[in-house]
Motif scaffolding. Sequence first.
Motif: not given
Ligand code: ADP
Length: 206
Positions: A20, A41, A43, A51, A60, A92, A94-95, A100, A188-189, A191, A200-201
């Motif tokens: 993304v 989003v 982060k 984590h 988000v 990022q 938002m997807a 997932e 992970n995940p 989407i 997205v991760d």
């Molecule tokens: P972590 O796995 O380190 O907790 P993530 O980047 O995976 O962090 O974010 C946690 C959750 O937030 C993801 O599993 C997803 O459900 C949601 N998320 C993260 N980034 C996005 C995004 N760009 N668009 C939509 N959902 C997102």
Amino acid sequence: MLLEYFKAEKLLKRYGINSVPGLYVSSPDEAVRFARGSAVVLKVLSDEALHKSSAGLVKVNLRGEGEIESAFRQLSQRRRALGIASYKVLCQKMAEPGVEAILGGREDPQFGRLMMLGLGGIYVEAFRDFALRICPIKRYDAEEMINQLMSGAVLTYKGKNREMLISLLMNVSRLLSSEKGIKELDLNPVILRERSYSIVDLRLLG
Ligand code: ADP
Ligand code: MG
């Protein structure tokens, strides 16, 4: 060693694997400009927090200046409270919602390069539904991995995005087989939607 986010993104792209759109930001203004009116989003990325969401480091679905600014402030507070010194703030797009999945790979001393596809999100602990293969995989193996999953029909929307998922699996296998420097890969995940997907991760260890 953990690959820097955009280095990892670039490497994935070389194998046709798209993530993304994102940008490091150092102020709420930069995030607002990047958003251009769409949902984003925020982060905190750091080697000191693996984590992110359980540590409160992911916000988000932020819409508009107000939400982005207050999320940015909350993340800064949270980061300081956790004592994280070395970090980046990633903004990022938002997807769009979907199902997932987890796509992973690692080097195993016995089997060599392993890859796995599994159901992600909130059901991951409840169902432990995943399929493992040794790389490189062939198209047939990718098909079997999907068929083997209880959640195969959910992940493929009853087959509608099956081809897309198969080619994603083959691309990941190509990466894992060619990039000997990469010891671990974690998407992970991913989407999954009917016609598209968003990563997205991502985490690549070298
Ligand atoms: P972590 O796995 O380190 O907790 P993530 O980047 O995976 O962090 O974010 C946690 C959750 O937030 C993801 O599993 C997803 O459900 C949601 N998320 C993260 N980034 C996005 C995004 N760009 N668009 C939509 N959902 C997102
Ligand atoms: Mg994640």
